[in-house]
Design a protein around this motif. Structure first.
Motif, PDB file in Angstrom:
ATOM      1  N   ASP A 134      -1.173  23.034  21.397  1.00  0.00           N
ATOM      2  CA  ASP A 134      -0.677  22.678  22.933  1.00  0.00           C
ATOM      3  C   ASP A 134       0.136  23.817  23.278  1.00  0.00           C
ATOM      4  N   ALA A 135       1.107  23.668  23.784  1.00  0.00           N
ATOM      5  CA  ALA A 135       2.792  25.264  23.656  1.00  0.00           C
ATOM      6  C   ALA A 135       3.382  24.534  22.246  1.00  0.00           C
ATOM      7  N   GLU A 136       3.837  23.721  21.741  1.00  0.00           N
ATOM      8  CA  GLU A 136       4.813  23.444  20.623  1.00  0.00           C
ATOM      9  C   GLU A 136       4.237  23.525  19.326  1.00  0.00           C
ATOM     10  N   VAL A 137       2.693  22.953  19.353  1.00  0.00           N
ATOM     11  CA  VAL A 137       1.839  23.032  17.925  1.00  0.00           C
ATOM     12  C   VAL A 137       1.161  22.911  17.657  1.00  0.00           C
ATOM     13  N   ILE A 138       0.527  23.883  16.907  1.00  0.00           N
ATOM     14  CA  ILE A 138      -1.449  24.258  16.936  1.00  0.00           C
ATOM     15  C   ILE A 138      -1.366  23.351  15.157  1.00  0.00           C
ATOM     16  N   THR A 139      -2.580  22.472  15.381  1.00  0.00           N
ATOM     17  CA  THR A 139      -3.272  21.973  14.266  1.00  0.00           C
ATOM     18  C   THR A 139      -4.757  22.165  13.542  1.00  0.00           C
ATOM     19  N   ILE A 140      -3.868  22.029  12.037  1.00  0.00           N
ATOM     20  CA  ILE A 140      -5.302  22.751  11.749  1.00  0.00           C
ATOM     21  C   ILE A 140      -5.598  21.842  10.645  1.00  0.00           C
ATOM     22  N   ALA A 141      -7.234  21.519  10.329  1.00  0.00           N
ATOM     23  CA  ALA A 141      -7.512  21.149   9.171  1.00  0.00           C
ATOM     24  C   ALA A 141      -9.033  21.350   8.856  1.00  0.00           C
ATOM     25  N   ALA A 142      -9.787  21.239   7.839  1.00  0.00           N
ATOM     26  CA  ALA A 142     -10.067  21.471   7.110  1.00  0.00           C
ATOM     27  C   ALA A 142     -12.037  20.834   8.205  1.00  0.00           C
ATOM     28  N   ALA A 143     -12.871  21.214   7.879  1.00  0.00           N
ATOM     29  CA  ALA A 143     -14.124  20.115   8.763  1.00  0.00           C
ATOM     30  C   ALA A 143     -14.423  19.459   8.366  1.00  0.00           C
ATOM     31  N   ASP A 144     -14.735  19.359   6.881  1.00  0.00           N
ATOM     32  CA  ASP A 144     -15.311  18.470   6.512  1.00  0.00           C
ATOM     33  C   ASP A 144     -14.148  16.679   5.818  1.00  0.00           C
ATOM     34  N   ARG A 145     -12.703  17.387   6.623  1.00  0.00           N
ATOM     35  CA  ARG A 145     -12.298  16.138   6.540  1.00  0.00           C
ATOM     36  C   ARG A 145     -10.792  16.048   7.334  1.00  0.00           C
ATOM     37  N   PRO A 146     -10.833  14.650   8.029  1.00  0.00           N
ATOM     38  CA  PRO A 146      -9.688  14.969   8.892  1.00  0.00           C
ATOM     39  C   PRO A 146      -8.574  15.003   8.060  1.00  0.00           C
ATOM     40  N   TRP A 147      -8.089  15.102   7.064  1.00  0.00           N
ATOM     41  CA  TRP A 147      -6.734  15.499   6.737  1.00  0.00           C
ATOM     42  C   TRP A 147      -6.337  15.140   4.663  1.00  0.00           C
ATOM     43  N   PRO A 148      -5.304  15.658   4.802  1.00  0.00           N
ATOM     44  CA  PRO A 148      -4.406  16.656   5.683  1.00  0.00           C
ATOM     45  C   PRO A 148      -4.730  17.410   6.164  1.00  0.00           C
ATOM     46  N   MET A 149      -3.656  17.411   7.070  1.00  0.00           N
ATOM     47  CA  MET A 149      -3.707  18.633   8.439  1.00  0.00           C
ATOM     48  C   MET A 149      -2.309  19.610   7.838  1.00  0.00           C
ATOM     49  N   ILE A 150      -1.830  20.927   8.934  1.00  0.00           N
ATOM     50  CA  ILE A 150      -1.273  21.197   8.395  1.00  0.00           C
ATOM     51  C   ILE A 150      -0.357  21.687  10.516  1.00  0.00           C
ATOM     52  N   ASP A 151       0.454  21.110  10.497  1.00  0.00           N
ATOM     53  CA  ASP A 151       0.728  21.305  11.839  1.00  0.00           C
ATOM     54  C   ASP A 151       1.324  22.310  11.815  1.00  0.00           C
ATOM     55  N   MET A 211       1.206  -1.185   0.498  1.00  0.00           N
ATOM     56  CA  MET A 211       0.336  -0.030  -0.310  1.00  0.00           C
ATOM     57  C   MET A 211       0.534   1.012  -0.140  1.00  0.00           C
ATOM     58  N   PRO A 212       0.917   2.219  -0.550  1.00  0.00           N
ATOM     59  CA  PRO A 212       1.494   4.060  -0.830  1.00  0.00           C
ATOM     60  C   PRO A 212       1.552   4.075   0.257  1.00  0.00           C
ATOM     61  N   SER A 213       1.851   5.616   0.137  1.00  0.00           N
ATOM     62  CA  SER A 213       2.318   6.158   1.916  1.00  0.00           C
ATOM     63  C   SER A 213       1.033   7.525   1.337  1.00  0.00           C
ATOM     64  N   ARG A 214       0.914   7.938   2.521  1.00  0.00           N
ATOM     65  CA  ARG A 214      -0.840   8.915   2.160  1.00  0.00           C
ATOM     66  C   ARG A 214       0.073  10.120   2.907  1.00  0.00           C
ATOM     67  N   LEU A 215      -0.648  11.151   2.310  1.00  0.00           N
ATOM     68  CA  LEU A 215       0.356  12.310   3.057  1.00  0.00           C
ATOM     69  C   LEU A 215      -0.718  12.806   4.066  1.00  0.00           C
ATOM     70  N   ALA A 216      -0.675  13.097   5.316  1.00  0.00           N
ATOM     71  CA  ALA A 216      -1.034  13.134   6.569  1.00  0.00           C
ATOM     72  C   ALA A 216      -1.085  14.373   6.843  1.00  0.00           C
ATOM     73  N   VAL A 217       0.208  14.722   7.269  1.00  0.00           N
ATOM     74  CA  VAL A 217       0.679  16.344   7.876  1.00  0.00           C
ATOM     75  C   VAL A 217       1.450  16.941   6.980  1.00  0.00           C
ATOM     76  N   ILE A 218       1.377  18.206   6.602  1.00  0.00           N
ATOM     77  CA  ILE A 218       2.508  19.162   6.401  1.00  0.00           C
ATOM     78  C   ILE A 218       2.968  20.201   7.458  1.00  0.00           C
ATOM     79  N   ALA A 219       3.926  20.482   8.271  1.00  0.00           N
ATOM     80  CA  ALA A 219       4.271  20.807   8.850  1.00  0.00           C
ATOM     81  C   ALA A 219       4.811  22.284   8.499  1.00  0.00           C
ATOM     82  N   ILE A 220       4.680  23.403   9.284  1.00  0.00           N
ATOM     83  CA  ILE A 220       4.747  24.701   8.876  1.00  0.00           C
ATOM     84  C   ILE A 220       6.110  24.998  10.080  1.00  0.00           C
ATOM     85  N   ASP A 221       7.082  25.660  10.152  1.00  0.00           N
ATOM     86  CA  ASP A 221       7.747  25.950  11.008  1.00  0.00           C
ATOM     87  C   ASP A 221       7.617  27.781  10.874  1.00  0.00           C
TER      88      ASP A 221
END
Length: 124
Positions: free
Chosen positions: A34-51, A1-11
């Motif tokens: 939390d103190a180190e990461v804020i995760t955002i995502a679309a309301a209608d699907r759980p991923w991909p997300m941006i940390d 099974m191929p990988s799936r894009l789950a999270v994109i990180a922005i420093d």
């Protein structure tokens, strides 16, 4: 099974500013924080997300990876105006003057592009 894009990180040195910017740009919401990461995502699907991850240093050089956006439901000119009003700014990364896209940066200088054709014109 191929990988799936789950999270994109922005420093970011100011993660709330960047998370709020991208939530406004994409119409997403904060789903975890939390103190180190804020995760955002679309309301209608759980991923991909941006940390959005807090880091101590600011951006120094051109991104090696960036987002390419297309206007959705409005003209590209209208979307460009909206992005600029949200805090994006035009930047020069060495692109020729006659390119069909606009290079922008988020409030901390992370580059992204607005492509010339809206979503509705794709496939024509």
């Amino acid at each position: 099974m191929p990988s799936r894009l789950a999270v994109i990180a922005i420093d970011a040195t100011r993660p709330r500013l960047i998370a709020d910017f991208w939530c406004s740009v994409l119409g997403w919401r904060i789903v975890d924080e939390d103190a180190e990461v804020i995760t955002i995502a679309a309301a209608d699907r759980p991923w991909p997300m941006i940390d959005v991850v807090v880091v101590p240093e600011g951006k120094v050089v051109k991104n090696r990876l960036h987002f390419d956006l297309r206007a959705d439901g409005v003209s590209t000119a209208e979307e460009l105006d909206r992005l600029l009003n949200l805090g994006a700014r035009r930047v020069d990364v060495g692109q020729p003057a006659d390119v069909s896209w606009v290079v922008l940066a988020d409030p901390e200088g992370n580059e992204f592009c607005l492509l010339s054709r809206p979503v509705q014109e794709q496939g024509r």
